[in-house]
Design an enzyme around this catalytic site. Structure first.
Site, PDB file in Angstrom:
ATOM      1  CG  HIS A 308      -2.069   0.921   1.108  1.00 50.24           C
ATOM      2  ND1 HIS A 308      -1.976   2.259   1.376  1.00 50.24           N
ATOM      3  CD2 HIS A 308      -3.336   0.690   0.702  1.00 50.24           C
ATOM      4  CE1 HIS A 308      -3.159   2.809   1.140  1.00 50.24           C
ATOM      5  NE2 HIS A 308      -3.999   1.888   0.737  1.00 50.24           N
ATOM      6  CG  ASP A 368      -8.609  -4.316  -2.589  1.00 48.12           C
ATOM      7  OD1 ASP A 368      -9.816  -4.187  -2.381  1.00 48.12           O
ATOM      8  OD2 ASP A 368      -7.897  -3.410  -3.047  1.00 48.12           O
TER       9      ASP A 368
END
Ligand code: CMC
Length: 435
Positions: A308, A368
């Site tokens: 991320h 996710d």
């Protein structure tokens, strides 16, 4: 604003300027570089906005080093445990948790807006039967501006509020109908006696010929996924909504642009990509080659659902979703394919988190990584995963857009560039250009 400044010395000209520092309520302070070009004639260069705050915002805070996420100051863990998606919508939009009366009134208004203009039905049949539902979402949401003219005056706070209600209320209907169209089933109209999340499941899985009663655990799991995806400060799609809206484009057009940005596999499209990857790994039965491929610089493969831009620690949303995976999957048989996929995901996480490549780069599972496993177990097809992300993120997008429209410092977004193209040259007639 703090009185502190940063002194910048231009070693080329010897000129010095003082740049003010703005202190946030939380997080790193910001150097205000607005006078830089005027004073020194320089732009700053920051592709991907690694060190650039593009706006002031009071909506969401992330501390990526510590793995903290808060909406309006409330930790995501508390909202996930005690709140509901409609309550979170109210919080993001208005800045405070609602009283019982405020929530009832808010939901009463949302329910009034759940239907679509009947003529919008015709838009669906213009799409190919196998269109990706995200393509349909971009089209239909963009088309809303052709139907709801009375909420497109971006300078009228009441019209902005109505457009927010409309978008939050209509998104489940638009999303569920994009699915129904793709499988050739009749569109199911919203039912206002159901909760927001129950109603979405009803429109997804209900048919006119039978009653549909969603499993309460599935409703809770999906509501949790909605809460966890509701906002995430200035990510690519939210920044897209802000940039689009900064030209005073109407909110439906701005949100359609956000949906388009979300679609990419580096952003909201990752949840779909994760499941494809896990299915591939399950088919081969060996996690390790995939880890090796992810580490190989000559291979474009990445571990989807890992890494991320902001989190250099475990994404707090991934931890919450992982726990919910256990709950949802506990209901299923031992040899269930959903469980098998979850076990592969856990194994992948375990191996990756012990591997120096992932440790050094601080690559952890993101939101996710586990969300698709729950969605799949709920019977939601893979091509709807990003649509569900878009549905949930709509309140975040519209809250940011509204915040921007009220910010006196907002201006049209217009980045500059480091030009590396040709020097000036003269046009040559085509016959003189050789073969
Ligand atoms: N697998 C393998 N290596 C990775 C991964 C990954 N998933 N993510 C980052 N890296 C490596 C990357 O190769 C680079 O290595 P090096 O320093 O040796 O060149 C380093 O880690 C830093 O990566 P980056 O691409 O510079 O980081 P970024 O902040 O630009 O990108 C990201 C962040 C999320 C796009 C990226 O981690 C990624 O592509 N992850 C997979 C896709 C994904 O799961 N996306 C969902 C993000 S969370 C939800 C959302 O935003 O919608």
């Amino acid at each position: 604003m703090s009185k502190d400044t940063v002194t910048l010395t231009d070693n080329r000209s010897g000129k010095q300027i003082e740049l003010p520092i703005h202190d946030p309520t939380l997080g790193p302070s910001c150097i205000d570089i607005r006078s830089l070009y005027r004073e020194l004639g320089y732009f700053t260069y920051d592709p991907g906005f690694l060190s650039t705050a593009s706006c002031r915002s009071a909506i969401t805070f992330i501390d990526g080093e510590k793995g903290i996420l808060m909406y309006r100051g409330y930790p995501i863990e508390q909202l996930a445990e005690f709140s509901t998606y409609p309550e979170v919508c109210y919080l993001l939009l208005y800045g405070e948790l609602p009283t019982r009366g405020q929530l009832d009134e808010f939901m009463g208004i949302i329910r009034e807006h759940t239907m679509l203009h009947e003529a919008l039905r015709n838009f669906y049949s213009g799409f190919r039967h196998d269109a990706h539902p995200m393509a349909i979402m971009v089209g239909i949401v963009g088309a809303l501006s052709a139907f709801y003219h009375d909420s497109t005056n971006v300078h009228d706070p009441r019209q902005r509020e109505i457009s927010a209600y409309r978008m939050i209320a209509k998104m489940p209907t638009i999303a569920a109908w994009s699915y129904k169209y793709s499988i050739g089933q009749p569109f199911i109209y919203p039912r206002n006696d159901l909760s927001y999340t129950e109603n979405f499941l009803h429109m997804m899985f209900g048919v006119p010929s039978e009653d549909y009663h969603p499993d309460p655990l599935h409703v809770r799991a999906l509501d949790l996924i909605f809460i966890l995806h509701a906002d995430h400060e200035q990510n690519a799609s939210t920044s897209t909504v802000r940039l689009t809206g900064s030209s005073e484009a109407n909110p439906f057009a701005a949100i359609a642009a956000g949906i388009a940005s979300l679609w990419g596999p580096a952003h909201g499209g990752a949840n779909e990509a994760v499941i494809r990857m896990l299915e591939e790994i399950t088919a081969t039965g060996d996690v390790k080659p995939f880890i090796e491929r992810a580490k190989d610089k000559n291979d474009s493969f990445r571990l989807m659902g890992f890494g991320h831009r902001v989190y250099k620690n475990y994404d707090p949303r991934a931890r919450i979703i992982r726990k919910m995976c256990h709950e949802v999957l506990a209901e299923l048989d031992d040899n269930n394919e959903h469980r098998a996929l979850f076990e592969v995901a856990l194994e992948l996480e375990r191996i990756a988190l012990e591997d120096p490549y992932f440790i050094e780069r601080k690559l952890y599972p993101n939101v996710d990584f586990y969300s698709g496993i729950i969605l799949r177990a709920l019977g939601i097809p893979m091509n709807m995963f990003t649509v569900i992300f878009a549905l949930a993120r709509t309140v975040g997008w519209i809250s940011h857009w509204n915040e921007m429209m009220q910010d006196p410092e907002s201006r049209i977004g217009r980045p500059r560039q480091l030009y590396v193209g040709s020097q000036p040259r003269d046009y040559q007639p085509i016959d003189l250009r050789g073969d």
